[in-house]
Design a protein around this motif. Structure first.
Motif, PDB file in Angstrom:
ATOM      1  N   THR A  70     -24.906 -78.610 -12.672  1.00  0.00           N
ATOM      2  CA  THR A  70     -25.589 -79.538 -11.777  1.00  0.00           C
ATOM      3  C   THR A  70     -24.409 -80.282 -10.843  1.00  0.00           C
ATOM      4  O   THR A  70     -23.574 -80.724 -11.365  1.00  0.00           O
ATOM      5  CB  THR A  70     -26.458 -80.462 -12.520  1.00  0.00           C
ATOM      6  OG1 THR A  70     -27.628 -79.714 -13.217  1.00  0.00           O
ATOM      7  CG2 THR A  70     -27.126 -81.472 -11.435  1.00  0.00           C
ATOM      8  N   LEU A  71     -24.574 -80.164  -9.679  1.00  0.00           N
ATOM      9  CA  LEU A  71     -23.926 -80.988  -8.613  1.00  0.00           C
ATOM     10  C   LEU A  71     -24.744 -81.884  -8.051  1.00  0.00           C
ATOM     11  O   LEU A  71     -25.926 -81.820  -7.685  1.00  0.00           O
ATOM     12  CB  LEU A  71     -23.290 -80.049  -7.575  1.00  0.00           C
ATOM     13  CG  LEU A  71     -22.521 -78.911  -7.999  1.00  0.00           C
ATOM     14  CD1 LEU A  71     -21.929 -78.144  -6.696  1.00  0.00           C
ATOM     15  CD2 LEU A  71     -21.447 -79.316  -8.995  1.00  0.00           C
ATOM     16  N   VAL A  72     -24.024 -83.107  -7.836  1.00  0.00           N
ATOM     17  CA  VAL A  72     -24.878 -84.274  -6.937  1.00  0.00           C
ATOM     18  C   VAL A  72     -23.813 -84.231  -5.544  1.00  0.00           C
ATOM     19  O   VAL A  72     -22.855 -84.658  -5.357  1.00  0.00           O
ATOM     20  CB  VAL A  72     -24.756 -85.349  -7.714  1.00  0.00           C
ATOM     21  CG1 VAL A  72     -25.741 -86.600  -6.753  1.00  0.00           C
ATOM     22  CG2 VAL A  72     -25.403 -85.439  -9.020  1.00  0.00           C
ATOM     23  N   LEU A  86     -14.755 -84.443  -0.704  1.00  0.00           N
ATOM     24  CA  LEU A  86     -14.245 -84.968  -1.904  1.00  0.00           C
ATOM     25  C   LEU A  86     -14.961 -84.153  -3.150  1.00  0.00           C
ATOM     26  O   LEU A  86     -16.297 -84.863  -3.221  1.00  0.00           O
ATOM     27  CB  LEU A  86     -14.136 -86.765  -2.130  1.00  0.00           C
ATOM     28  CG  LEU A  86     -13.728 -87.098  -3.163  1.00  0.00           C
ATOM     29  CD1 LEU A  86     -12.128 -86.804  -3.460  1.00  0.00           C
ATOM     30  CD2 LEU A  86     -13.719 -88.483  -3.451  1.00  0.00           C
ATOM     31  N   TYR A  87     -14.511 -83.379  -3.517  1.00  0.00           N
ATOM     32  CA  TYR A  87     -14.924 -82.720  -4.921  1.00  0.00           C
ATOM     33  C   TYR A  87     -14.442 -83.500  -6.061  1.00  0.00           C
ATOM     34  O   TYR A  87     -13.333 -83.423  -6.527  1.00  0.00           O
ATOM     35  CB  TYR A  87     -14.514 -81.472  -5.056  1.00  0.00           C
ATOM     36  CG  TYR A  87     -15.177 -80.414  -5.900  1.00  0.00           C
ATOM     37  CD1 TYR A  87     -16.492 -79.805  -5.860  1.00  0.00           C
ATOM     38  CD2 TYR A  87     -14.480 -80.285  -7.249  1.00  0.00           C
ATOM     39  CE1 TYR A  87     -16.981 -78.962  -6.688  1.00  0.00           C
ATOM     40  CE2 TYR A  87     -15.057 -79.193  -8.232  1.00  0.00           C
ATOM     41  CZ  TYR A  87     -16.083 -78.797  -7.882  1.00  0.00           C
ATOM     42  OH  TYR A  87     -16.675 -77.972  -8.621  1.00  0.00           O
ATOM     43  N   TYR A  88     -15.392 -84.306  -6.733  1.00  0.00           N
ATOM     44  CA  TYR A  88     -15.072 -85.380  -7.818  1.00  0.00           C
ATOM     45  C   TYR A  88     -15.530 -84.912  -9.237  1.00  0.00           C
ATOM     46  O   TYR A  88     -16.522 -84.659  -9.543  1.00  0.00           O
ATOM     47  CB  TYR A  88     -15.561 -86.663  -7.236  1.00  0.00           C
ATOM     48  CG  TYR A  88     -14.678 -87.873  -8.140  1.00  0.00           C
ATOM     49  CD1 TYR A  88     -13.509 -88.163  -7.392  1.00  0.00           C
ATOM     50  CD2 TYR A  88     -15.255 -88.295  -9.050  1.00  0.00           C
ATOM     51  CE1 TYR A  88     -12.895 -89.410  -8.154  1.00  0.00           C
ATOM     52  CE2 TYR A  88     -14.618 -89.508  -9.738  1.00  0.00           C
ATOM     53  CZ  TYR A  88     -13.578 -89.989  -9.152  1.00  0.00           C
ATOM     54  OH  TYR A  88     -12.841 -90.891  -9.924  1.00  0.00           O
ATOM     55  N   LEU A  89     -14.450 -85.351 -10.163  1.00  0.00           N
ATOM     56  CA  LEU A  89     -14.873 -84.949 -11.351  1.00  0.00           C
ATOM     57  C   LEU A  89     -14.642 -86.397 -12.206  1.00  0.00           C
ATOM     58  O   LEU A  89     -13.747 -86.896 -12.199  1.00  0.00           O
ATOM     59  CB  LEU A  89     -13.905 -83.988 -12.011  1.00  0.00           C
ATOM     60  CG  LEU A  89     -13.637 -82.568 -11.107  1.00  0.00           C
ATOM     61  CD1 LEU A  89     -12.487 -82.055 -11.703  1.00  0.00           C
ATOM     62  CD2 LEU A  89     -14.744 -82.006 -10.897  1.00  0.00           C
ATOM     63  N   HIS A  90     -15.734 -86.672 -12.825  1.00  0.00           N
ATOM     64  CA  HIS A  90     -16.045 -88.238 -13.567  1.00  0.00           C
ATOM     65  C   HIS A  90     -14.952 -88.267 -14.484  1.00  0.00           C
ATOM     66  O   HIS A  90     -14.439 -87.280 -15.284  1.00  0.00           O
ATOM     67  CB  HIS A  90     -17.340 -88.529 -13.884  1.00  0.00           C
ATOM     68  CG  HIS A  90     -17.865 -87.504 -14.823  1.00  0.00           C
ATOM     69  ND1 HIS A  90     -17.630 -87.678 -16.218  1.00  0.00           N
ATOM     70  CD2 HIS A  90     -18.789 -86.669 -14.912  1.00  0.00           C
ATOM     71  CE1 HIS A  90     -18.258 -86.741 -17.080  1.00  0.00           C
ATOM     72  NE2 HIS A  90     -18.856 -86.122 -16.192  1.00  0.00           N
ATOM     73  N   VAL A 118     -19.466 -86.047  -0.267  1.00  0.00           N
ATOM     74  CA  VAL A 118     -18.884 -86.242  -1.912  1.00  0.00           C
ATOM     75  C   VAL A 118     -19.643 -85.348  -2.787  1.00  0.00           C
ATOM     76  O   VAL A 118     -20.919 -85.366  -2.520  1.00  0.00           O
ATOM     77  CB  VAL A 118     -18.846 -87.674  -2.576  1.00  0.00           C
ATOM     78  CG1 VAL A 118     -18.672 -87.524  -3.967  1.00  0.00           C
ATOM     79  CG2 VAL A 118     -18.061 -88.391  -1.634  1.00  0.00           C
ATOM     80  N   VAL A 119     -19.266 -84.526  -3.607  1.00  0.00           N
ATOM     81  CA  VAL A 119     -19.682 -83.678  -4.545  1.00  0.00           C
ATOM     82  C   VAL A 119     -19.324 -84.093  -6.012  1.00  0.00           C
ATOM     83  O   VAL A 119     -17.997 -84.216  -5.976  1.00  0.00           O
ATOM     84  CB  VAL A 119     -19.545 -82.239  -4.403  1.00  0.00           C
ATOM     85  CG1 VAL A 119     -19.929 -81.453  -5.651  1.00  0.00           C
ATOM     86  CG2 VAL A 119     -20.608 -81.573  -3.158  1.00  0.00           C
ATOM     87  N   SER A 120     -20.208 -84.430  -6.809  1.00  0.00           N
ATOM     88  CA  SER A 120     -19.690 -84.999  -8.061  1.00  0.00           C
ATOM     89  C   SER A 120     -20.150 -83.939  -9.193  1.00  0.00           C
ATOM     90  O   SER A 120     -21.362 -83.481  -9.092  1.00  0.00           O
ATOM     91  CB  SER A 120     -20.211 -86.398  -8.132  1.00  0.00           C
ATOM     92  OG  SER A 120     -19.796 -86.989  -9.728  1.00  0.00           O
ATOM     93  N   VAL A 121     -19.525 -83.361 -10.175  1.00  0.00           N
ATOM     94  CA  VAL A 121     -19.952 -82.306 -11.021  1.00  0.00           C
ATOM     95  C   VAL A 121     -20.404 -82.894 -12.399  1.00  0.00           C
ATOM     96  O   VAL A 121     -19.725 -83.602 -12.989  1.00  0.00           O
ATOM     97  CB  VAL A 121     -18.625 -81.327 -11.105  1.00  0.00           C
ATOM     98  CG1 VAL A 121     -18.952 -80.232 -12.005  1.00  0.00           C
ATOM     99  CG2 VAL A 121     -18.236 -81.053  -9.676  1.00  0.00           C
ATOM    100  N   GLU A 122     -21.448 -82.385 -12.757  1.00  0.00           N
ATOM    101  CA  GLU A 122     -21.779 -82.735 -13.848  1.00  0.00           C
ATOM    102  C   GLU A 122     -21.424 -81.536 -15.123  1.00  0.00           C
ATOM    103  O   GLU A 122     -21.963 -80.687 -15.166  1.00  0.00           O
ATOM    104  CB  GLU A 122     -23.361 -83.023 -14.146  1.00  0.00           C
ATOM    105  CG  GLU A 122     -24.035 -83.005 -15.649  1.00  0.00           C
ATOM    106  CD  GLU A 122     -23.753 -84.406 -16.047  1.00  0.00           C
ATOM    107  OE1 GLU A 122     -24.456 -84.939 -16.769  1.00  0.00           O
ATOM    108  OE2 GLU A 122     -23.053 -85.156 -15.494  1.00  0.00           O
ATOM    109  N   ALA A 145     -19.252 -74.002  -4.097  1.00  0.00           N
ATOM    110  CA  ALA A 145     -19.281 -74.928  -2.826  1.00  0.00           C
ATOM    111  C   ALA A 145     -18.646 -74.673  -1.700  1.00  0.00           C
ATOM    112  O   ALA A 145     -18.822 -74.733  -0.343  1.00  0.00           O
ATOM    113  CB  ALA A 145     -18.711 -76.519  -3.247  1.00  0.00           C
ATOM    114  N   ALA A 146     -17.173 -73.826  -1.830  1.00  0.00           N
ATOM    115  CA  ALA A 146     -16.731 -73.266  -0.658  1.00  0.00           C
ATOM    116  C   ALA A 146     -17.473 -72.170  -0.117  1.00  0.00           C
ATOM    117  O   ALA A 146     -17.240 -71.876   1.164  1.00  0.00           O
ATOM    118  CB  ALA A 146     -15.140 -72.890  -1.212  1.00  0.00           C
TER     119      ALA A 146
END
Length: 321
Positions: A70-72, A86-90, A118-122, A145-146
């Motif tokens: 899942t991506l947000v 910004l491809y972000y990993l928590h 921004v894409v945040s990765v679960e 995403a790319a």
């Protein structure tokens, strides 16, 4: 031992036992349960912030047909042109955290001021999912995403991968993996207090034992959860622990950010130095008197604002190239 910045020290004291709690293997399950209960998980409607942002969830297939990631995806509302991403990993030590909780700060700090998507990765968490589950989730979603930049409304030529703590370590590993597989090439990697080295043998790891908000016991517990029976092995993959890499050439420009009073200090400094030695580009900041997570603990501290400003300047510079 480096003294804490006065404002950071006051914030750590105000946080009490929560800031000093140590993660152990015996306490891991309870730690994860408390995190799920306590960590904010905003809804998509809350993330839209009254229409300021367009937000959606996207489910991306994992490699080999092993379910979905899942991506947000979020971007300033009403902007039609393709935006840098910004491809972000928590963060969360590889064992806690979620893709939703980090977004309010990212959107406020960078999406609006810089005109970013921004894409945040679960990604999957340890120990339920061991290495390479998390980094493969991040890789599959980055490739998607790319390849679907138009769907996300982003410019695939201007992607920065980033993260803090565990997310910083995953971002560094993802940069290596993308390079070695010849996949979508990010233009930058934003590594904030990154977990890079599973071995725990740096000077700062010993120096800050029992003092940092994330000390060597917590760090070892997290790495053990990720690596399982491979923990401590001589041949741990650089895609698990980027400090294990022997070739740091041909990587995207790196921003490496760490505190002088944190466990991960020396591995972060060594990683930036290794990039320079390989002929690469790295900008290194060691914030004096900062512990792990100082910017979250002390959001109004002067040093937190300085760190935010430096990160923002780097992002702007990289994305304008």
């Amino acid at each position: 031992m480096p003294a804490l910045d006065p404002q950071v020290r006051a914030a750590v004291a105000a946080a009490g036992e929560r800031a000093r709690e140590v993660l152990t293997p015996q306490g891991l399950a309870a730690w994860q349960e408390r995190d799920v209960a306590a960590r904010p998980r905003p809804t998509l409607d809350q993330l839209r912030d009254g229409g300021r942002f367009e937000v959606k969830e996207v489910r991306v297939p994992r490699a080999g047909g092993g379910g979905e990631v899942t991506l947000v995806s979020a971007r300033p509302a009403g902007v039609r042109e393709a935006l840098p991403l910004l491809y972000y990993l928590h963060g969360g030590g590889m064992v806690t955290g979620n893709a939703w909780s980090v977004l309010p700060r990212l959107l406020r700090a960078w999406a609006l001021p810089l005109g970013l998507a921004v894409v945040s990765v679960e990604y999957r968490l340890a120990p339920r999912t061991r290495f390479p589950g998390a980094v493969e989730d991040c890789y599959a979603a980055l490739v998607w995403a790319a390849g679907h930049a138009g769907v996300l409304g982003v410019d695939a030529r201007r992607v920065v991968i980033g993260g803090k703590s565990a997310g910083g370590g995953l971002a560094a590993a993802l940069a290596l993996l993308a390079r070695d597989r010849g996949a979508a090439a990010p233009v930058g990697q934003l590594l904030l207090s990154p977990m890079l080295d599973d071995r725990g043998d740096t000077f700062s790891s010993h120096q800050m034992a029992g003092h940092d908000t994330w000390d060597r016991t917590s760090n070892a517990t997290a790495w053990r959860a990720l690596l399982g029976s491979r923990y401590g092995a001589a041949d741990v993959s650089p895609y698990a622990a980027a400090a294990r890499a022997t070739d740091l050439s041909r990587l995207p420009a790196a921003y490496v950010d760490v505190g002088s009073a944190e466990t991960l200090r020396d591995e972060a400094v060594a990683y930036a130095n290794a990039i320079w030695r390989a002929g690469g580009e790295a900008e290194l900041h060691v914030w004096p008197g900062a512990c792990h997570g100082f910017d979250t603990l002390a959001p109004h501290a002067v040093i937190t604002q300085d760190a935010h400003d430096a990160r923002t300047r780097w992002l702007r510079r990289i994305l304008q190239r």
